[in-house]
Design a protein around this motif. Structure first.
Motif, PDB file in Angstrom:
ATOM      1  N   LEU A  51       0.824  -1.205   0.000  1.00  0.00           N
ATOM      2  CA  LEU A  51       0.000   0.000   0.000  1.00  0.00           C
ATOM      3  C   LEU A  51       0.862   1.260   0.000  1.00  0.00           C
ATOM      4  O   LEU A  51       0.597   2.206  -0.751  1.00  0.00           O
ATOM      5  CB  LEU A  51      -0.937   0.004   1.210  1.00  0.00           C
ATOM      6  CG  LEU A  51      -1.849   1.223   1.343  1.00  0.00           C
ATOM      7  CD1 LEU A  51      -2.758   1.394   0.130  1.00  0.00           C
ATOM      8  CD2 LEU A  51      -2.687   1.096   2.623  1.00  0.00           C
ATOM      9  N   ARG A  52       1.889   1.276   0.821  1.00  0.00           N
ATOM     10  CA  ARG A  52       2.760   2.460   0.855  1.00  0.00           C
ATOM     11  C   ARG A  52       3.442   2.666  -0.494  1.00  0.00           C
ATOM     12  O   ARG A  52       3.594   3.793  -0.955  1.00  0.00           O
ATOM     13  CB  ARG A  52       3.796   2.338   1.972  1.00  0.00           C
ATOM     14  CG  ARG A  52       3.196   2.227   3.359  1.00  0.00           C
ATOM     15  CD  ARG A  52       2.363   3.412   3.771  1.00  0.00           C
ATOM     16  NE  ARG A  52       3.230   4.556   3.990  1.00  0.00           N
ATOM     17  CZ  ARG A  52       2.828   5.805   4.013  1.00  0.00           C
ATOM     18  NH1 ARG A  52       1.564   6.093   3.835  1.00  0.00           N
ATOM     19  NH2 ARG A  52       3.682   6.779   4.215  1.00  0.00           N
ATOM     20  N   ARG A  55       0.654   3.879  -3.032  1.00  0.00           N
ATOM     21  CA  ARG A  55       0.306   5.280  -2.725  1.00  0.00           C
ATOM     22  C   ARG A  55       1.453   6.216  -3.096  1.00  0.00           C
ATOM     23  O   ARG A  55       1.239   7.344  -3.496  1.00  0.00           O
ATOM     24  CB  ARG A  55      -0.022   5.446  -1.244  1.00  0.00           C
ATOM     25  CG  ARG A  55      -1.319   4.774  -0.812  1.00  0.00           C
ATOM     26  CD  ARG A  55      -2.411   5.778  -0.628  1.00  0.00           C
ATOM     27  NE  ARG A  55      -3.552   5.222   0.087  1.00  0.00           N
ATOM     28  CZ  ARG A  55      -4.774   5.183  -0.442  1.00  0.00           C
ATOM     29  NH1 ARG A  55      -5.011   5.616  -1.658  1.00  0.00           N
ATOM     30  NH2 ARG A  55      -5.774   4.704   0.272  1.00  0.00           N
ATOM     31  N   ALA A 100      -6.473   1.396  -3.278  1.00  0.00           N
ATOM     32  CA  ALA A 100      -5.913   2.756  -3.279  1.00  0.00           C
ATOM     33  C   ALA A 100      -6.700   3.683  -4.202  1.00  0.00           C
ATOM     34  O   ALA A 100      -6.878   4.863  -3.889  1.00  0.00           O
ATOM     35  CB  ALA A 100      -4.443   2.720  -3.674  1.00  0.00           C
ATOM     36  N   ALA A 105      -6.507   8.340   0.620  1.00  0.00           N
ATOM     37  CA  ALA A 105      -5.404   8.145   1.563  1.00  0.00           C
ATOM     38  C   ALA A 105      -5.700   8.939   2.829  1.00  0.00           C
ATOM     39  O   ALA A 105      -6.276  10.018   2.778  1.00  0.00           O
ATOM     40  CB  ALA A 105      -4.092   8.602   0.944  1.00  0.00           C
ATOM     41  N   ASP A 111      -5.139   3.704   7.277  1.00  0.00           N
ATOM     42  CA  ASP A 111      -5.218   3.252   5.894  1.00  0.00           C
ATOM     43  C   ASP A 111      -4.806   1.783   5.783  1.00  0.00           C
ATOM     44  O   ASP A 111      -5.514   0.957   5.187  1.00  0.00           O
ATOM     45  CB  ASP A 111      -4.308   4.139   5.040  1.00  0.00           C
ATOM     46  CG  ASP A 111      -4.605   4.116   3.556  1.00  0.00           C
ATOM     47  OD1 ASP A 111      -5.721   3.727   3.142  1.00  0.00           O
ATOM     48  OD2 ASP A 111      -3.713   4.546   2.787  1.00  0.00           O
TER      49      ASP A 111
END
Length: 151
Positions: A51-52, A55, A100, A105, A111
């Motif tokens: 996810l990081r 994003r 996402a 976000a 999140d």
């Protein structure tokens, strides 16, 4: 893909929800610099790093970074033979990218926790893949499309 019906796997000690953004950042930094111990490299951790990355740089770049990171991590911690699985990597990166796109976000911990609550069920791939197909040598080495309809 549709969301998991809230049936995420029970939390192991290192699969507990994140308390704050600092915990997420520490996890991601540990993955990148290879200092994260294997016992902390949980399913939740995989999804959080994914996810990081998504994003931060979008799906295509994130997939390349995740692929490389997983292979490096597996090489350092001796999990090369059983660790990397191309189809599962692409599957979950696509799930994370969809999340996402559909979810604004927010706080990194909230999140990541929401992502895991929605898609952390380790059985999720089996809605789309038979076990035979997903665990085939071909699926481990390269992307193999689903053989089930996901319903």
């Amino acid at each position: 893909m549709s969301a998991s019906s809230g049936s995420a796997a029970p939390h192991r000690a290192h699969d507990a929800p994140y308390a704050d953004a600092a915990a997420v950042e520490e996890l991601c930094a540990g993955f990148v610099d290879l200092s994260l111990p294997p016992e902390r490299w949980s399913h939740r951790a995989h999804l959080t790093v994914a996810l990081r990355l998504v994003r931060g740089c979008g799906y295509r770049a994130a997939l390349a970074l995740m692929r490389d990171g997983l292979k490096r991590y597996n090489a350092v911690y001796g999990t090369t033979g059983r660790g990397y699985h191309e189809t599962l990597t692409v599957f979950y990166m696509r799930v994370v990218a969809r999340y996402a796109r559909e979810t604004p976000a927010g706080d990194p911990a909230a999140d990541a926790n929401l992502l895991y609550d929605r898609y952390g069920d380790r059985e999720l791939p089996f809605r789309y893949y038979s076990r035979e197909r997903l665990f085939s040598a071909a699926a481990k080495e390269e992307w193999v499309g689903p053989d089930l309809d996901g319903a």
